[in-house]
Design a protein around this motif. Structure first.
Motif, short mmCIF file in Angstrom:
data_model
loop_
_atom_site.label_atom_id
_atom_site.label_comp_id
_atom_site.label_asym_id
_atom_site.label_seq_id
_atom_site.Cartn_x
_atom_site.Cartn_y
_atom_site.Cartn_z
N HIS A 290 -3.19 -6.65 -9.64
CA HIS A 290 -4.45 -6.19 -9.04
C HIS A 290 -4.21 -4.86 -8.33
O HIS A 290 -3.17 -4.67 -7.71
CB HIS A 290 -4.98 -7.23 -8.05
CG HIS A 290 -6.30 -6.86 -7.46
ND1 HIS A 290 -6.40 -6.19 -6.26
CD2 HIS A 290 -7.57 -7.04 -7.89
CE1 HIS A 290 -7.68 -5.98 -5.99
NE2 HIS A 290 -8.40 -6.48 -6.97
N ASP B 193 -7.47 3.13 -2.39
CA ASP B 193 -7.83 3.35 -0.99
C ASP B 193 -8.27 4.79 -0.76
O ASP B 193 -9.11 5.06 0.08
CB ASP B 193 -6.64 3.02 -0.08
CG ASP B 193 -6.25 1.56 -0.17
OD1 ASP B 193 -7.13 0.70 -0.35
OD2 ASP B 193 -5.04 1.27 -0.06
N THR C 284 0.85 -1.19 0.00
CA THR C 284 0.00 0.00 0.00
C THR C 284 0.88 1.23 0.00
O THR C 284 1.88 1.29 0.73
CB THR C 284 -0.92 0.01 1.24
OG1 THR C 284 -1.74 -1.16 1.20
CG2 THR C 284 -1.80 1.25 1.27
N LYS D 168 -6.34 -1.80 -5.88
CA LYS D 168 -7.52 -1.28 -5.19
C LYS D 168 -7.21 0.14 -4.75
O LYS D 168 -6.19 0.38 -4.10
CB LYS D 168 -7.85 -2.15 -3.98
CG LYS D 168 -9.06 -1.65 -3.17
CD LYS D 168 -9.33 -2.53 -1.97
CE LYS D 168 -8.47 -2.24 -0.81
NZ LYS D 168 -8.83 -1.36 0.21
#
Length: 129
Positions: free
Chosen positions: A119, A123, A39, A121
Motif C-alpha cells: 500500500h 504525502d 514514511t 499513500k
C-alpha cells in the motif's frame, strides 16, 4: 517423599519455562514485525523494478511491488506499508545496532532493509531535504 520432591521440581521447571516464554513474547519489538509502515522520500533504485525509500532519520529501504505503481511516485514523500523481507533476521540485526548505539559505538548507523510494498499513500509531491 521422593515423589513429592520430584513433582515439586517438575512444577518449578514447568513454571520457569512458561515464564521464559512469556518474556520472549513481550520482547517482540517493532524491529521484528513482518509488516511495517514507513514514511520517506521515494527514489529509483538500481534495478528495473526496484526503488529506494529514505526516511527522515536516514534509514534506507530497497522496495519493490507487484501491485503498487511505485514509479508514479519517484521524488515524492510517501507513506508505504509492506512486508519486510526476512523479518526475523532484519530484527536481530537492528537489535544489535541499537545495542551498539546504546554503548556509544556506531552512533551514525542507520537502518537498511528490503520490503515488498502492499500500500502507498502520497504525502507530498516533493521530497523535503
Amino acid at each position: 517423599m521422593k515423589i513429592r520432591i520430584g513433582m515439586a521440581f517438575l512444577a518449578l521447571f514447568m513454571f520457569a519455562g512458561t515464564a521464559g516464554l512469556t518474556s520472549a513474547q513481550e520482547t517482540n519489538k517493532t524491529t521484528h514485525k513482518k509488516t511495517r509502515t514507513l514514511t520517506g522520500c521515494l527514489q529509483k533504485g538500481d534495478s528495473a523494478n526496484e526503488y529506494r525509500l529514505t526516511t527522515a532519520k536516514g534509514s534506507t529501504w530497497e522496495i519493490k511491488s507487484d501491485t503498487v505503481k511505485l514509479g508514479d511516485h519517484v521524488a515524492h514523500t510517501v507513506t508505504i506499508t509492506g512486508v519486510v523481507s526476512n523479518a526475523t533476521m532484519h530484527g536481530m540485526k537492528e537489535d544489535a545496532k541499537a545495542e551498539a548505539k546504546e554503548h556509544g559505538m556506531d552512533k551514525d548507523s542507520t537502518e537498511h532493509g528490503h520490503m515488498t510494498v502492499t500500500h502507498l499513500k502520497m504525502d507530498s509531491d516533493s521530497c523535503s531535504k
